[in-house]
Design an enzyme around this catalytic site. Sequence first.
Site, PDB file in Angstrom:
ATOM      1  N   ASP A   1       0.824  -1.210   0.000  1.00  0.00           N
ATOM      2  CA  ASP A   1       0.000   0.000   0.000  1.00  0.00           C
ATOM      3  C   ASP A   1       0.860   1.264   0.000  1.00  0.00           C
ATOM      4  OD1 ASP A   1      -2.341   1.411  -0.026  1.00  0.00           O
ATOM      5  OD2 ASP A   1      -2.765   1.182   2.105  1.00  0.00           O
TER       6      ASP A   1
ATOM      7  N   ASN B   1       1.235   3.469  -2.925  1.00  0.00           N
ATOM      8  CA  ASN B   1       1.748   3.933  -4.230  1.00  0.00           C
ATOM      9  C   ASN B   1       1.246   5.338  -4.569  1.00  0.00           C
ATOM     10  OD1 ASN B   1       2.778   1.397  -4.418  1.00  0.00           O
ATOM     11  ND2 ASN B   1       1.452   0.705  -6.095  1.00  0.00           N
ATOM     12  N   GLY B   2      -0.030   5.568  -4.343  1.00  0.00           N
ATOM     13  CA  GLY B   2      -0.646   6.850  -4.682  1.00  0.00           C
ATOM     14  C   GLY B   2      -0.041   7.988  -3.888  1.00  0.00           C
TER      15      GLY B   2
ATOM     16  N   HIS C   1       2.419   3.520  -9.030  1.00  0.00           N
ATOM     17  CA  HIS C   1       2.236   2.094  -9.343  1.00  0.00           C
ATOM     18  C   HIS C   1       3.438   1.552 -10.118  1.00  0.00           C
ATOM     19  CE1 HIS C   1      -1.664   2.349  -7.666  1.00  0.00           C
ATOM     20  NE2 HIS C   1      -2.234   3.013  -8.660  1.00  0.00           N
TER      21      HIS C   1
ATOM     22  N   THR D   1     -11.011  -6.810  -4.690  1.00  0.00           N
ATOM     23  CA  THR D   1     -12.344  -6.737  -5.308  1.00  0.00           C
ATOM     24  C   THR D   1     -12.857  -5.287  -5.218  1.00  0.00           C
ATOM     25  OG1 THR D   1     -13.163  -7.635  -3.204  1.00  0.00           O
ATOM     26  CG2 THR D   1     -13.144  -9.134  -5.076  1.00  0.00           C
ATOM     27  N   GLU D   2     -12.467  -4.601  -4.142  1.00  0.00           N
ATOM     28  CA  GLU D   2     -12.911  -3.211  -3.950  1.00  0.00           C
ATOM     29  C   GLU D   2     -12.182  -2.235  -4.881  1.00  0.00           C
ATOM     30  OE1 GLU D   2     -12.163  -5.299  -1.400  1.00  0.00           O
ATOM     31  OE2 GLU D   2     -14.247  -5.589  -0.760  1.00  0.00           O
ATOM     32  N   ASN D   3     -10.980  -2.615  -5.324  1.00  0.00           N
ATOM     33  CA  ASN D   3     -10.211  -1.720  -6.202  1.00  0.00           C
ATOM     34  C   ASN D   3     -10.871  -1.511  -7.573  1.00  0.00           C
ATOM     35  OD1 ASN D   3      -6.983  -2.837  -4.938  1.00  0.00           O
ATOM     36  ND2 ASN D   3      -8.135  -1.020  -4.361  1.00  0.00           N
TER      37      ASN D   3
ATOM     38  N   ARG E   1     -12.160   2.021  -8.314  1.00  0.00           N
ATOM     39  CA  ARG E   1     -11.273   3.177  -8.560  1.00  0.00           C
ATOM     40  C   ARG E   1     -11.576   3.780  -9.933  1.00  0.00           C
ATOM     41  NH1 ARG E   1      -5.391   2.434  -5.783  1.00  0.00           N
ATOM     42  NH2 ARG E   1      -6.213   1.857  -3.747  1.00  0.00           N
TER      43      ARG E   1
ATOM     44  N   SER F   1      -8.162  -4.776   5.084  1.00  0.00           N
ATOM     45  CA  SER F   1      -8.752  -4.521   3.756  1.00  0.00           C
ATOM     46  C   SER F   1      -9.144  -5.798   3.003  1.00  0.00           C
ATOM     47  CB  SER F   1      -7.798  -3.674   2.894  1.00  0.00           C
ATOM     48  OG  SER F   1      -7.470  -2.477   3.550  1.00  0.00           O
TER      49      SER F   1
ATOM     50  N   GLU G   1       1.543 -13.248  12.456  1.00  0.00           N
ATOM     51  CA  GLU G   1       2.114 -12.086  13.135  1.00  0.00           C
ATOM     52  C   GLU G   1       1.924 -10.897  12.203  1.00  0.00           C
ATOM     53  OE1 GLU G   1       3.322 -12.044  16.198  1.00  0.00           O
ATOM     54  OE2 GLU G   1       2.919 -14.203  16.390  1.00  0.00           O
TER      55      GLU G   1
HETATM   56  C1  IPE Z   1      -5.475  -2.781  -0.306  1.00  0.00           C
HETATM   57  O1  IPE Z   1      -5.093  -1.470  -0.516  1.00  0.00           O
HETATM   58  C2  IPE Z   1      -5.464  -3.534  -1.590  1.00  0.00           C
HETATM   59  C3  IPE Z   1      -4.146  -3.700  -2.177  1.00  0.00           C
HETATM   60  C4  IPE Z   1      -2.983  -3.405  -1.648  1.00  0.00           C
HETATM   61  C5  IPE Z   1      -4.151  -4.296  -3.482  1.00  0.00           C
HETATM   62  P1  IPE Z   1      -6.155  -0.287  -0.632  1.00  0.00           P
HETATM   63  O2  IPE Z   1      -5.387   0.951  -0.709  1.00  0.00           O
HETATM   64  O3  IPE Z   1      -7.123  -0.563  -1.701  1.00  0.00           O
HETATM   65  O4  IPE Z   1      -6.893  -0.420   0.782  1.00  0.00           O
HETATM   66  P2  IPE Z   1      -7.921   0.543   1.515  1.00  0.00           P
HETATM   67  O5  IPE Z   1      -9.115   0.636   0.655  1.00  0.00           O
HETATM   68  O6  IPE Z   1      -7.256   1.852   1.708  1.00  0.00           O
HETATM   69  O7  IPE Z   1      -8.202  -0.129   2.811  1.00  0.00           O
HETATM   70  C1  IPE Z   2      -1.493   0.267  -3.418  1.00  0.00           C
HETATM   71  O1  IPE Z   2      -1.299   1.639  -3.407  1.00  0.00           O
HETATM   72  C2  IPE Z   2      -1.752  -0.294  -4.787  1.00  0.00           C
HETATM   73  C3  IPE Z   2      -3.133  -0.758  -5.011  1.00  0.00           C
HETATM   74  C4  IPE Z   2      -4.075  -0.777  -4.121  1.00  0.00           C
HETATM   75  C5  IPE Z   2      -3.439  -1.256  -6.329  1.00  0.00           C
HETATM   76  P1  IPE Z   2      -2.510   2.650  -3.432  1.00  0.00           P
HETATM   77  O2  IPE Z   2      -2.870   2.927  -4.846  1.00  0.00           O
HETATM   78  O3  IPE Z   2      -3.628   2.163  -2.585  1.00  0.00           O
HETATM   79  O4  IPE Z   2      -1.851   3.937  -2.785  1.00  0.00           O
HETATM   80  P2  IPE Z   2      -2.495   4.936  -1.728  1.00  0.00           P
HETATM   81  O5  IPE Z   2      -3.014   4.119  -0.597  1.00  0.00           O
HETATM   82  O6  IPE Z   2      -3.578   5.671  -2.438  1.00  0.00           O
HETATM   83  O7  IPE Z   2      -1.355   5.812  -1.327  1.00  0.00           O
HETATM   84 MG    MG Z   3      -4.057   2.376  -0.604  1.00  0.00          MG
END
Ligand code: IPE
Ligand code: IPE
Ligand code: MG
Length: 259
Positions: free
Chosen positions: A30, A32-33, A47, A76-78, A81, A206, A217
Amino acid sequence: MAKNHVIVLTNLKSKIQESKLPQHIAIIMDGNGRWAKKQNKLRVFGHENGAKSVKEVVEASAEIGIKHLTLYAFSTENWNRPKLEVQTLMKLLVSSLKKEMSHLHKNNIKLNTIGDIQSLPKKVYQELMDVIELTKNNTHMTLTVALSYGSRDELINSLKEIAIKVKNNIISPEKIDESVINQHLYTHNLPDVDLLIRTSGEQRISNFLLWQIAYAELYFTDVLWPDFKKQDLYVAINDYQQRERRFGKTSEQIKTTQK
Ligand code: IPE
Ligand code: IPE
Ligand code: MG
């Protein structure tokens, strides 16, 4: 790299005890954004750099001797986006698979997936199948990528499959135990998770491997995924090795069985 820094890194790796290695590490990759945003770049840039961390962590895990590494790449929630981000993630997946397949194979790594992979774009699905086929007999490490994965979705699927078997008198309800449930999960060929890592400072699961992390752990780090490198993995494993896994027993019981 400064000489002292190199020494510290080497020590971190050499401090890892082979006898106490986690058999199965799972990672929620988690941040990347946020990593991209910090540099005023588009999320996609995060990414792309996250893919470099995947390479590092796969290499480091294989080097240390981890048998199972599972990476949460798309939930599944992604799917909710923005369309462009989803499309870019899918494209990135295809190009990374293409780029890395020979490297995975050369290193005797077997690719596996969990999740509703039928729902992925055809190109992604086909590329996955190609790499899975190429690496199917590899034995050094299993790399499992969770794609369109949701733990609740997985549990629903497994319950449906079991219910059908009960209805058709293949399983009797009294025989349903942990092992029957395990056999019907996407992870049926994987051991339970020993160490779950989540980057980026978020402390939540998540919808990842809810059943399989029952006794894992948990390790949370503020490091954003694109900054997560080999040494960060060593730090996490060192931390894991300091812990006492009691599985409901007392500390004294654990110490006597260790002797
Ligand atoms: C969890 O990350 C899914 C992956 C790393 C692929 P998200 O960034 O989607 O999680 P939430 O929605 O913030 O909990
Ligand atoms: C994780 O990074 C990658 C995926 C969930 C695909 P994010 O894209 O969730 O990055 P943040 O959480 O918005 O920083
Ligand atoms: Mg994230």
